[in-house]
Design a protein around this motif. Structure first.
Motif, PDB file in Angstrom:
ATOM      1  N   GLN A 136      46.088  26.314  46.370  1.00 41.43           N
ATOM      2  CA  GLN A 136      45.462  26.961  45.217  1.00 41.43           C
ATOM      3  C   GLN A 136      46.501  27.701  44.379  1.00 41.43           C
ATOM      4  N   VAL A 137      47.354  28.457  45.059  1.00 46.70           N
ATOM      5  CA  VAL A 137      48.364  29.239  44.349  1.00 46.70           C
ATOM      6  C   VAL A 137      49.384  28.333  43.660  1.00 46.70           C
ATOM      7  N   ALA A 138      49.714  27.204  44.294  1.00 46.15           N
ATOM      8  CA  ALA A 138      50.658  26.262  43.683  1.00 46.15           C
ATOM      9  C   ALA A 138      50.115  25.726  42.360  1.00 46.15           C
TER      10      ALA A 138
ATOM     11  N   THR B   6      39.926  31.760  35.373  1.00 44.01           N
ATOM     12  CA  THR B   6      38.875  31.215  36.246  1.00 44.01           C
ATOM     13  C   THR B   6      39.425  30.924  37.641  1.00 44.01           C
ATOM     14  N   ALA B   7      40.614  30.305  37.680  1.00 44.57           N
ATOM     15  CA  ALA B   7      41.224  29.975  38.972  1.00 44.57           C
ATOM     16  C   ALA B   7      41.561  31.234  39.762  1.00 44.57           C
ATOM     17  N   LEU B   8      42.113  32.244  39.077  1.00 47.08           N
ATOM     18  CA  LEU B   8      42.466  33.489  39.756  1.00 47.08           C
ATOM     19  C   LEU B   8      41.231  34.247  40.221  1.00 47.08           C
ATOM     20  N   THR B   9      40.188  34.225  39.391  1.00 48.70           N
ATOM     21  CA  THR B   9      38.947  34.904  39.774  1.00 48.70           C
ATOM     22  C   THR B   9      38.316  34.240  40.989  1.00 48.70           C
ATOM     23  N   SER B  10      38.314  32.908  41.017  1.00 41.04           N
ATOM     24  CA  SER B  10      37.784  32.172  42.167  1.00 41.04           C
ATOM     25  C   SER B  10      38.584  32.484  43.421  1.00 41.04           C
ATOM     26  N   PHE B  11      39.902  32.512  43.267  1.00 43.56           N
ATOM     27  CA  PHE B  11      40.789  32.852  44.385  1.00 43.56           C
ATOM     28  C   PHE B  11      40.487  34.255  44.898  1.00 43.56           C
ATOM     29  N   GLU B  12      40.306  35.185  43.962  1.00 35.47           N
ATOM     30  CA  GLU B  12      40.063  36.585  44.324  1.00 35.47           C
ATOM     31  C   GLU B  12      38.697  36.758  44.991  1.00 35.47           C
ATOM     32  N   GLU B  13      37.687  36.049  44.505  1.00 32.51           N
ATOM     33  CA  GLU B  13      36.350  36.165  45.088  1.00 32.51           C
ATOM     34  C   GLU B  13      36.342  35.714  46.543  1.00 32.51           C
ATOM     35  N   LEU B  14      37.044  34.622  46.824  1.00 30.56           N
ATOM     36  CA  LEU B  14      37.139  34.157  48.203  1.00 30.56           C
ATOM     37  C   LEU B  14      37.853  35.188  49.063  1.00 30.56           C
TER      38      LEU B  14
ATOM     39  N   THR C 198      46.884  39.416  42.980  1.00 30.52           N
ATOM     40  CA  THR C 198      46.054  38.575  42.117  1.00 30.52           C
ATOM     41  C   THR C 198      45.664  39.308  40.844  1.00 30.52           C
ATOM     42  N   GLN C 199      45.269  40.575  41.011  1.00 29.08           N
ATOM     43  CA  GLN C 199      44.882  41.367  39.850  1.00 29.08           C
ATOM     44  C   GLN C 199      46.066  41.615  38.931  1.00 29.08           C
TER      45      GLN C 199
END
Length: 204
Positions: A130-132, A178-186, A74-75
């Motif tokens: 989410q990734v799609a 924003t989407a990647l950060t949300s994904f990463e936080e979860l 993700t990073q």
């Protein structure tokens, strides 16, 4: 003729003594078995609990490693998208194609990183969705930047200027971030939970 009476054996004190001695012997042997079973069963139980706990720990540790790997991918995507934006901006401002190197590098590396991320979440349908969506947004972002680079190279500066002034590129990047950060936080929350479980199992 009257039938002969069967002989009746009388029980004597010696007979009772013999029976008691044999009974005590049998009881003593039985008590040894009880003691043996009383010792071996708890040991077996402890071993089974230990093996079960060890198996759980290994499963949890594997999940921890997987979460770390997901965060790493993700990073990497976040960094790639920032490189795309910065490279495009540098190219437009300086007319130096050297600034496009991060763009082409990010474009080349995106698919391998994405494949690895999809592999890591293959058992999580909600994460796959989410990734799609993130993938769709990123591909649209890359296509937009490539069109602007080609327009700039063809001398269509008006289109490039309009693109920059509209803020579409910045908005698209912000949406992806924003989407990647949300994904990463979860993922971080799940990682902390797995680490907590692993620490608890280590203490058992």
């Amino acid at each position: 003729l009257a039938a002969a009476m069967p002989p009746v054996r009388r029980i004597k004190a010696a007979d009772l003594r013999d029976v008691l001695i044999r009974g005590l012997g049998d009881f003593g042997a039985y008590r040894t078995d009880v003691i043996f079973l009383g010792l071996i069963y708890p040991v077996i139980g402890i071993m089974l609990v230990y093996l079960s706990t060890l198996q759980q720990f290994l499963v949890v540790q594997a999940e921890v490693d997987r979460h770390y790997a997901v965060q790493l991918q993700t990073q990497a995507i976040l960094n790639q998208m920032s490189d795309v934006q910065d490279g495009f901006r540098g190219f437009v401002l300086t007319h130096n194609e050297k600034f496009l190197e991060p763009f082409f590098e990010a474009e080349k590396n995106f698919d391998p990183v994405l494949r690895r991320l999809k592999e890591l979440i293959r058992k999580e349908p909600d994460r796959q969705q989410q990734v799609a969506q993130i993938e769709e947004d990123i591909r649209a972002f890359l296509q937009l930047k490539r069109r602007m680079i080609e327009a700039f190279g063809n001398g269509d500066l008006a289109s490039v200027r309009e693109h920059i002034e509209s803020g579409k590129g910045t908005a698209a990047l912000a949406q992806i971030q924003t989407a990647l950060t949300s994904f990463e936080e979860l993922e971080i929350n799940r990682l902390f939970e797995q680490q907590r479980r692993a620490n608890q199992l280590e203490k058992i």
